[in-house]
Design an enzyme around this catalytic site. Structure first.
Site, mmCIF file in Angstrom:
data_model
loop_
_atom_site.group_PDB
_atom_site.id
_atom_site.type_symbol
_atom_site.label_atom_id
_atom_site.label_comp_id
_atom_site.label_asym_id
_atom_site.label_seq_id
_atom_site.Cartn_x
_atom_site.Cartn_y
_atom_site.Cartn_z
ATOM 1 N N CYS A 175 13.582 -7.839 13.798
ATOM 2 C CA CYS A 175 14.225 -6.792 13.201
ATOM 3 C C CYS A 175 13.527 -5.979 13.369
ATOM 4 O O CYS A 175 13.997 -5.130 12.538
ATOM 5 C CB CYS A 175 13.476 -8.048 11.589
ATOM 6 S SG CYS A 175 15.547 -7.064 10.279
ATOM 7 N N GLU A 232 -4.685 2.079 11.485
ATOM 8 C CA GLU A 232 -3.211 2.778 10.516
ATOM 9 C C GLU A 232 -2.882 4.444 10.975
ATOM 10 O O GLU A 232 -1.339 4.562 10.400
ATOM 11 C CB GLU A 232 -3.657 2.485 9.172
ATOM 12 C CG GLU A 232 -4.002 0.344 9.217
ATOM 13 C CD GLU A 232 -2.577 0.074 9.214
ATOM 14 O OE1 GLU A 232 -1.442 0.574 9.079
ATOM 15 O OE2 GLU A 232 -2.333 -0.965 9.898
ATOM 16 N N ASP A 239 5.664 -0.822 5.212
ATOM 17 C CA ASP A 239 5.906 0.441 5.765
ATOM 18 C C ASP A 239 7.644 0.750 6.476
ATOM 19 O O ASP A 239 8.125 -0.132 5.766
ATOM 20 C CB ASP A 239 4.952 -0.195 7.365
ATOM 21 C CG ASP A 239 5.652 -0.878 8.404
ATOM 22 O OD1 ASP A 239 6.341 -1.859 7.195
ATOM 23 O OD2 ASP A 239 5.689 -1.074 8.715
ATOM 24 N N CYS A 280 19.235 -14.674 5.557
ATOM 25 C CA CYS A 280 19.183 -13.053 5.657
ATOM 26 C C CYS A 280 20.848 -12.697 5.090
ATOM 27 O O CYS A 280 21.209 -12.919 5.553
ATOM 28 C CB CYS A 280 19.041 -12.820 6.966
ATOM 29 S SG CYS A 280 19.488 -10.936 6.887
ATOM 30 N N TYR A 310 0.619 3.500 0.886
ATOM 31 C CA TYR A 310 0.664 2.648 2.340
ATOM 32 C C TYR A 310 -0.421 2.269 3.107
ATOM 33 O O TYR A 310 -0.963 0.965 3.175
ATOM 34 C CB TYR A 310 1.564 3.094 3.463
ATOM 35 C CG TYR A 310 1.895 2.234 4.776
ATOM 36 C CD1 TYR A 310 1.788 0.962 4.905
ATOM 37 C CD2 TYR A 310 0.812 2.524 5.675
ATOM 38 C CE1 TYR A 310 1.951 0.624 6.145
ATOM 39 C CE2 TYR A 310 0.311 1.510 6.968
ATOM 40 C CZ TYR A 310 0.951 0.565 7.026
ATOM 41 O OH TYR A 310 0.690 -0.200 7.981
ATOM 42 N N CYS A 337 18.770 -11.217 15.878
ATOM 43 C CA CYS A 337 18.854 -12.538 14.326
ATOM 44 C C CYS A 337 18.324 -14.028 15.340
ATOM 45 O O CYS A 337 18.384 -14.425 14.842
ATOM 46 C CB CYS A 337 20.151 -12.250 14.293
ATOM 47 S SG CYS A 337 20.689 -10.699 13.462
ATOM 48 N N CYS A 352 14.718 -14.573 14.882
ATOM 49 C CA CYS A 352 14.385 -15.066 13.867
ATOM 50 C C CYS A 352 14.450 -15.679 12.852
ATOM 51 O O CYS A 352 14.665 -16.524 13.030
ATOM 52 C CB CYS A 352 15.533 -13.433 12.771
ATOM 53 S SG CYS A 352 14.454 -13.315 10.771
#
Length: 291
Positions: free
Chosen positions: A193, A37, A138, A209, A120, A200, A203
């Site tokens: 995305c 991370e 994030d 959306c 985060y 798209c 997705c």
């Protein structure tokens, strides 16, 4: 999970499309997840993978890293960029070793109290290492939520309370599913995305959306300036650090002077490295990574 209209589709998509990354595997230790991370902040996976593997081979536990000088963490960081993260990881390893018996804490508040750990990272480690229920925001997640829920191409530059409230409202109630949702929506932002060329057609929630339904309106907020690197103080600092990383002995000032012609910029960059604790000026006029 009825409070989250996207979770079923996103989780199913993740099952078949997720990248096989070592820090996501069932046997990944909390320490390995924490390291990943920190490394992944502002750095793409393709660059992090070899660095993470080398780091974990050398320092498989916090105690292994805590035994070494912080300068070794900076050396091992190599060219990942933003090397202060290496110092933060070293400080974390020392705190975990000295205050938590060498085990990465499983409590969100305790994680947040570790050196250099922000909201985060604490939420990500609590979720991904311990299967807890926390909103993870994030850059990728913020972009997915901005498009699907708010109908805008990009989220605000600075995270807002409204974004946090939205992310929390979408958390599935079961902690293990919430943790899975966190990594799944992050992966959706990373692979589909995306910032510049969203796919798209691929997705799983394109039909829900708001941004796509509105015809994908162009971003009309404050200018989004890409980060430049060439010619910046950041580039100079990187060159100076590279000289120190490549040497097992302290380095003479002349070796540092050779990396950049602009004297004023070079000295300013060296002073910044010293102020950040990334370089130690020695009494004899030489320079070294922190001891």
């Amino acid at each position: 999970m009825s409070d989250n209209p996207y979770s079923t589709a996103v989780l199913a998509w993740y099952e078949t499309n997720a990248r096989d990354l070592p820090w996501r595997r069932p046997d990944a230790s909390p320490w390995s997840i924490l390291v990943s991370e920190i490394m992944l902040q502002q750095t793409p996976v393709v660059r992090v993978l070899p660095a993470w593997e080398a780091w974990m081979e050398r320092w498989p536990t916090p105690a292994h890293l805590a035994k070494e000088p912080s300068g070794e963490a900076v050396r091992m960081w190599n060219r990942l960029g933003y090397p202060r993260r290496a110092l933060r990881l070293h400080a974390c390893a020392v705190a975990i070793t000295e205050e938590h018996d060498g085990e990465v804490p499983d409590d969100h508040a305790t994680l947040l109290a570790l050196p250099g750990i922000g909201a985060y990272t604490a939420a990500a480690v609590a979720s991904f290492a311990y299967g807890q229920r926390h909103a993870i925001l994030d850059t990728n997640v913020r972009r997915v939520l901005a498009r699907t829920e708010t109908g805008v191409e990009y989220p605000p530059k600075t995270q807002t309370k409204a974004e946090v409230a939205l992310a929390e409202s979408l958390l599935p109630p079961l902690p293990s599913v919430a943790a899975r949702w966190g990594v799944a929506v992050m992966e959706l932002g990373a692979l589909v995305c995306t910032a510049r060329s969203p796919r798209c057609a691929d997705c799983p929630i394109a039909g829900q959306c708001a941004w796509r339904s509105a015809g994908r309106p162009a971003y009309d907020g404050p200018p989004r300036r890409g980060q430049t690197y060439a010619g910046t103080d950041r580039q100079v600092r990187g060159k100076l650090l590279a000289v120190l990383r490549d040497s097992t002995e302290p380095v003479a000032k002349a070796a540092l002077d050779a990396v950049w012609d602009d004297h004023v910029q070079r000295e300013r960059s060296l002073d910044a490295l010293i102020d950040d604790g990334l370089v130690d000026p020695l009494g004899d006029g030489r320079f070294a990574l922190p001891g």
